[in-house]
Design a protein around this motif. Structure first.
Motif, PDB file in Angstrom:
ATOM      1  N   TYR A 276       0.827  -1.210   0.000  1.00  0.00           N
ATOM      2  CA  TYR A 276       0.000   0.000   0.000  1.00  0.00           C
ATOM      3  C   TYR A 276       0.862   1.261   0.000  1.00  0.00           C
ATOM      4  N   GLU A 277       1.855   1.278   0.864  1.00  0.00           N
ATOM      5  CA  GLU A 277       2.696   2.472   0.987  1.00  0.00           C
ATOM      6  C   GLU A 277       3.461   2.750  -0.311  1.00  0.00           C
ATOM      7  N   GLY A 278       3.957   1.699  -0.926  1.00  0.00           N
ATOM      8  CA  GLY A 278       4.683   1.868  -2.174  1.00  0.00           C
ATOM      9  C   GLY A 278       3.798   2.400  -3.286  1.00  0.00           C
ATOM     10  N   LYS A 279       2.566   1.931  -3.337  1.00  0.00           N
ATOM     11  CA  LYS A 279       1.646   2.397  -4.375  1.00  0.00           C
ATOM     12  C   LYS A 279       1.243   3.850  -4.127  1.00  0.00           C
ATOM     13  N   ALA A 280       1.033   4.201  -2.864  1.00  0.00           N
ATOM     14  CA  ALA A 280       0.680   5.587  -2.537  1.00  0.00           C
ATOM     15  C   ALA A 280       1.820   6.534  -2.911  1.00  0.00           C
TER      16      ALA A 280
END
Length: 403
Positions: A276-280
């Protein structure tokens, strides 16, 4: 103004009797998504025409403003574009799932969410055994793969496997819509049956069964089509530069045809454990050079297909706390204003474990623009929203042009 669409695939649902008549969106703790609703404007959006199957391929194309009844050519062609498979005239492309058959019945559509390395080994094995000048298997991600039949006929009745868990597989084998498609239907059904014999005792499946996992013991081709003629977002809406971020080949393929930059994020799985963090972060970085970013998160849809209410609720909370929060914080620091939209593509009710045609809730936040009466984001609160109920390309036109 810059624009970002945050799409939680299959995020909306129906009231659940065992959960006080609430949906996962209503049960989830999602203060940042609710902040968007409170400070934005909301409504309901019918993404899929009643004449078409409510698949993610159709719904996501609609969200991006395509007239799906005119340009849709099947799911397989979109995934082929993502994989870099150059389809030739007459090539019939189909999504090809690896799934689990148990007691002659479709147990699941995903072979227990088989890993990509395991699946790739199986698809290469099948291509070695069944491939020819006219038949070709291409590995994708997890259970999602591609089958190309040269000179195949697309007039087929194919059942999406995620629609029929618990159904005897022989009851939903491929059928020809027209006499000229009979040979193609018979070939595809033969490939299904032979794949079951080949895969049953493959070392990958023996190991999976030993470890208590579902085996990938059958292929399932569906959503046939030929290479489509799709205009780009620039041609349709004047968007000079756009980007798409997803874990799913299907969404990448739409992006290829739409003329978008396709951004891959390490650790993006399409499940609850995705990065999630990488995509955000990738989405925020893309906004620095793109006019429109399409951030697609698959996890809620997969939880819905599993009928796992708690997991689906958790995936919504992950989206809120690990994606939306960061995007709100970072876009708030930008010198150029950023409009944010959040919505699902379609409902995937946990009680049904498949997609429906019901309209989905959406919220659009424009910095500095007066909000409507909606204070929280869910399937019912947005009915009070300023946008009412929209359909077709009204969403993208509303988002980009305010009309």
């Amino acid at each position: 103004m810059k624009y970002i669409i945050i799409l939680g695939d299959g995020m909306s649902d129906e009231p659940l009797e065992n959960y006080g008549g609430k949906t996962p969106l209503q049960m989830a703790h999602k203060p940042h998504i609710d902040w968007l609703a409170k400070h934005g404007k909301s409504g309901l959006y019918s993404t899929v025409p009643k004449t078409m199957h409510p698949g993610s391929e159709i719904a996501n194309m609609a969200v991006l403003g395509y007239d799906v009844e005119k340009v849709f050519e099947g799911r397989g062609v979109l995934e082929a574009a993502s994989m870099g498979v150059n389809l030739q005239p007459g090539d019939l492309a189909l999504r090809c799932n690896l799934l689990t058959i148990e007691n002659e019945t479709i147990k699941n559509h995903s072979a227990g969410h088989i890993s990509s390395p395991e699946a790739t080994e199986l698809i290469h094995f099948l291509n070695d055994k069944l491939g020819s000048d006219n038949i070709r298997f291409y590995p994708g991600v997890s259970y999602r793969h591609l089958l190309v039949i040269k000179e195949g006929i697309k007039n087929l009745i194919c059942t999406p496997p995620h629609d029929v868990p618990g159904t005897p597989f022989k009851d939903v084998l491929i059928q020809a819509k027209t006499p000229e498609a009979t040979e193609t239907a018979e070939l595809l059904n033969l490939l299904i049956l032979i794949s079951q014999k080949l895969l049953e005792n493959h070392p990958v499946n023996i190991k999976r069964k030993t470890n208590g996992k579902d085996p990938a013991n059958s292929i399932w081709p569906w959503s046939p089509g030929y290479k489509p003629a799709m205009p780009t977002l620039k041609e349709m809406y004047g968007i000079e530069k756009s980007a798409v971020i997803s874990a799913v080949d299907l969404i990448h393929g739409i992006g290829v045809y739409a003329g978008m930059e396709v951004i891959h994020v390490e650790g993006a799985t399409g499940l609850y454990d995705t990065n999630y963090e990488g995509k955000a972060k990738a989405a925020v970085d893309a906004l620095k050079t793109s006019d429109l970013v399409y951030l697609h998160i698959e996890a809620s849809d997969e939880a819905g297909h599993e009928g796992d209410v708690e997991l689906k609720t958790k995936t919504i909370e992950y989206l809120d706390q690990r994606v939306v929060k960061y995007i709100l914080e970072e876009t708030g620091k930008m010198t150029e204003k950023v409009a944010i939209a959040i919505l699902p593509d379609h409902p995937t009710p946990c009680a049904l474990k498949t997609h429906t045609h019901d309209p989905v809730p959406f919220t659009i936040y424009y910095p500095g623009i007066e909000a409507d009466e909606v204070n929280v984001y869910d399937e019912f609160s947005v009915k009070k929203g300023a946008f009412g109920t929209i359909q077709g390309n009204q969403f993208i036109k509303t988002f980009l042009f305010g009309s």
